[in-house]
Design a protein around this motif. Sequence first.
Motif, PDB file in Angstrom:
ATOM      1  N   ASN A  94      -1.803  23.024 -13.248  1.00 45.80           N
ATOM      2  CA  ASN A  94      -2.428  22.895 -14.487  1.00 45.80           C
ATOM      3  C   ASN A  94      -2.721  21.510 -15.065  1.00 45.80           C
ATOM      4  N   GLU A  95      -1.571  20.843 -14.976  1.00 46.43           N
ATOM      5  CA  GLU A  95      -1.723  19.384 -15.456  1.00 46.43           C
ATOM      6  C   GLU A  95      -3.109  18.387 -14.689  1.00 46.43           C
ATOM      7  N   ILE A  96      -2.784  18.802 -13.446  1.00 45.41           N
ATOM      8  CA  ILE A  96      -3.923  18.059 -12.594  1.00 45.41           C
ATOM      9  C   ILE A  96      -5.171  18.452 -13.220  1.00 45.41           C
ATOM     10  N   MET A  97      -5.542  19.633 -13.387  1.00 45.48           N
ATOM     11  CA  MET A  97      -6.962  20.235 -13.806  1.00 45.48           C
ATOM     12  C   MET A  97      -7.367  19.601 -15.130  1.00 45.48           C
ATOM     13  N   GLY A  98      -6.196  19.499 -15.791  1.00 46.46           N
ATOM     14  CA  GLY A  98      -6.604  19.149 -17.357  1.00 46.46           C
ATOM     15  C   GLY A  98      -6.647  17.498 -17.456  1.00 46.46           C
ATOM     16  N   ASN A  99      -6.293  16.848 -16.391  1.00 41.89           N
ATOM     17  CA  ASN A  99      -6.291  15.438 -16.305  1.00 41.89           C
ATOM     18  C   ASN A  99      -6.935  14.893 -14.908  1.00 41.89           C
ATOM     19  N   ILE A 100      -8.045  15.608 -14.696  1.00 41.50           N
ATOM     20  CA  ILE A 100      -8.517  15.290 -13.296  1.00 41.50           C
ATOM     21  C   ILE A 100      -8.976  14.029 -12.996  1.00 41.50           C
ATOM     22  N   ASP A 101      -9.600  13.508 -14.270  1.00 42.82           N
ATOM     23  CA  ASP A 101     -10.179  12.086 -13.827  1.00 42.82           C
ATOM     24  C   ASP A 101      -8.878  11.037 -13.695  1.00 42.82           C
ATOM     25  N   LEU A 102      -7.903  11.410 -14.524  1.00 43.39           N
ATOM     26  CA  LEU A 102      -6.665  10.277 -14.167  1.00 43.39           C
ATOM     27  C   LEU A 102      -6.001  10.629 -12.796  1.00 43.39           C
ATOM     28  N   TRP A 103      -5.988  11.789 -12.538  1.00 44.62           N
ATOM     29  CA  TRP A 103      -5.543  11.989 -11.206  1.00 44.62           C
ATOM     30  C   TRP A 103      -6.353  11.478 -10.045  1.00 44.62           C
ATOM     31  N   ARG A 104      -7.625  11.787 -10.114  1.00 40.98           N
ATOM     32  CA  ARG A 104      -8.566  11.102  -8.939  1.00 40.98           C
ATOM     33  C   ARG A 104      -8.132   9.537  -9.040  1.00 40.98           C
ATOM     34  N   GLU A 105      -8.095   8.983 -10.201  1.00 38.88           N
ATOM     35  CA  GLU A 105      -8.108   7.515 -10.186  1.00 38.88           C
ATOM     36  C   GLU A 105      -6.831   7.046  -9.593  1.00 38.88           C
ATOM     37  N   ALA A 106      -5.698   7.918  -9.517  1.00 37.56           N
ATOM     38  CA  ALA A 106      -4.410   7.538  -8.894  1.00 37.56           C
ATOM     39  C   ALA A 106      -4.498   7.830  -7.497  1.00 37.56           C
ATOM     40  N   GLU A 150      -7.565   8.752  -5.199  1.00 42.57           N
ATOM     41  CA  GLU A 150      -8.818   8.560  -4.638  1.00 42.57           C
ATOM     42  C   GLU A 150      -9.045   6.942  -4.385  1.00 42.57           C
ATOM     43  N   ASN A 151      -8.232   6.121  -4.918  1.00 46.11           N
ATOM     44  CA  ASN A 151      -8.665   4.571  -4.891  1.00 46.11           C
ATOM     45  C   ASN A 151      -8.354   4.219  -3.294  1.00 46.11           C
ATOM     46  N   ARG A 152      -9.056   3.062  -3.163  1.00 43.88           N
ATOM     47  CA  ARG A 152      -8.985   2.543  -1.745  1.00 43.88           C
ATOM     48  C   ARG A 152      -7.610   2.353  -1.320  1.00 43.88           C
ATOM     49  N   GLN A 153      -6.666   1.761  -1.935  1.00 43.16           N
ATOM     50  CA  GLN A 153      -5.347   1.543  -1.566  1.00 43.16           C
ATOM     51  C   GLN A 153      -4.580   2.900  -1.239  1.00 43.16           C
ATOM     52  N   PHE A 154      -4.747   3.817  -1.923  1.00 42.39           N
ATOM     53  CA  PHE A 154      -3.960   4.884  -1.870  1.00 42.39           C
ATOM     54  C   PHE A 154      -4.470   5.673  -0.567  1.00 42.39           C
ATOM     55  N   ILE A 155      -5.762   5.659  -0.265  1.00 41.45           N
ATOM     56  CA  ILE A 155      -6.063   6.432   0.738  1.00 41.45           C
ATOM     57  C   ILE A 155      -5.706   5.779   1.989  1.00 41.45           C
ATOM     58  N   GLY A 207      -3.781   8.499   2.978  1.00 35.38           N
ATOM     59  CA  GLY A 207      -5.059   9.395   3.328  1.00 35.38           C
ATOM     60  C   GLY A 207      -5.300  10.294   2.196  1.00 35.38           C
ATOM     61  N   ARG A 208      -5.855  11.605   2.405  1.00 35.15           N
ATOM     62  CA  ARG A 208      -6.166  12.611   1.410  1.00 35.15           C
ATOM     63  C   ARG A 208      -5.312  13.758   1.837  1.00 35.15           C
ATOM     64  N   PRO A 209      -5.468  14.696   0.947  1.00 34.58           N
ATOM     65  CA  PRO A 209      -4.355  15.902   0.857  1.00 34.58           C
ATOM     66  C   PRO A 209      -4.641  16.732   2.218  1.00 34.58           C
ATOM     67  N   SER A 261       0.749   9.053  11.024  1.00 33.31           N
ATOM     68  CA  SER A 261       1.219   7.843  10.539  1.00 33.31           C
ATOM     69  C   SER A 261       1.279   7.510   9.092  1.00 33.31           C
ATOM     70  N   LYS A 262       0.508   8.782   8.610  1.00 33.89           N
ATOM     71  CA  LYS A 262       0.727   8.654   7.079  1.00 33.89           C
ATOM     72  C   LYS A 262       0.264  10.147   6.474  1.00 33.89           C
ATOM     73  N   GLY A 263       0.270  10.591   5.518  1.00 33.89           N
ATOM     74  CA  GLY A 263       0.202  11.752   4.873  1.00 33.89           C
ATOM     75  C   GLY A 263       0.358  11.735   3.479  1.00 33.89           C
ATOM     76  N   PHE A 264      -0.479  12.833   2.730  1.00 32.90           N
ATOM     77  CA  PHE A 264      -0.376  13.209   1.353  1.00 32.90           C
ATOM     78  C   PHE A 264      -0.602  14.612   1.029  1.00 32.90           C
ATOM     79  N   GLY A 265       0.760  15.297   1.158  1.00 29.87           N
ATOM     80  CA  GLY A 265       1.367  16.740   0.934  1.00 29.87           C
ATOM     81  C   GLY A 265       1.903  17.128   2.250  1.00 29.87           C
ATOM     82  N   LEU A 266       2.871  17.595   2.241  1.00 28.18           N
ATOM     83  CA  LEU A 266       3.249  18.300   3.628  1.00 28.18           C
ATOM     84  C   LEU A 266       3.023  19.388   3.946  1.00 28.18           C
TER      85      LEU A 266
END
Length: 233
Positions: free
Chosen positions: A127-139, A141-146, A150-152, A161-166
């Motif tokens: 629910n927090e992610i949905m309510g603050n989706i722009d802030l979440w995507r900024e965190a 979906e930026n070039r360095q994080f990916i 990577g992506r979910p 070698s890397k991952g986001f979400g087990l």
Amino acid sequence: MQTERILSFLRAIAANNNRPWFLEHKDEYTSCRQDFEDGVSMAINHIAEFDPEIAHLTVKDCVYRFNRDTRFSEDKSPYKRHLGAYICAKGKKSLRGGYYIHLEPGNCLLATGSYWLPTNILTSTRNEIMGNIDLWREAVENRQFISFFGRPGGGKWEHSSKGFGLEMLKTCPSGFPRDYEFIEYLRMKDYCCWKRVPDTFFDGDAWVKEAVRIFKVAKPMMDIINNVIDDYE
């Protein structure tokens, strides 16, 4: 750290995982563990420069025991095959996200976030992610994080070698809109990101600066999750 010495001991304990052998080589273990703990102490000091919430932690608060808990495991070998430390403001047994350091031959890594959450907190997090989706995507979906993580669901823990979400749900979680534009973030069963590093990564002292660079990229994601978890802990 003297990585090769530590990894050599860990390879040896993997091949001789029994109490008599360990006792014969306890001095070697003690020396390797002290070297690892010195590295963790250095990491705490550097992480505290950008995350002062963890500044009060000691090495003892962060480093895991080397003895395995075999009560509920078919594998009764008494010792772990790795050294690990979880640098978390509320302690290594907390649900709160933190910074993880892992030394294991062929499987060294850095990780950030929370890898297990009970259903009620996981629902609140979605629910927090949905309510603050722009802030979440900024965190996330930026070039360095990916680049680092990577992506979910893009990486599998055992092979990547890397991952986001087990783990990811196959479908939308109950009670959430199936047509939500960013449903992949709601299908996540945890909010942990990791990056495997070469066995030589932790050599010397310079590794801390690179670890901090990686951890800092993951911190905005972790902060969003921790804001939810803090309401429960």
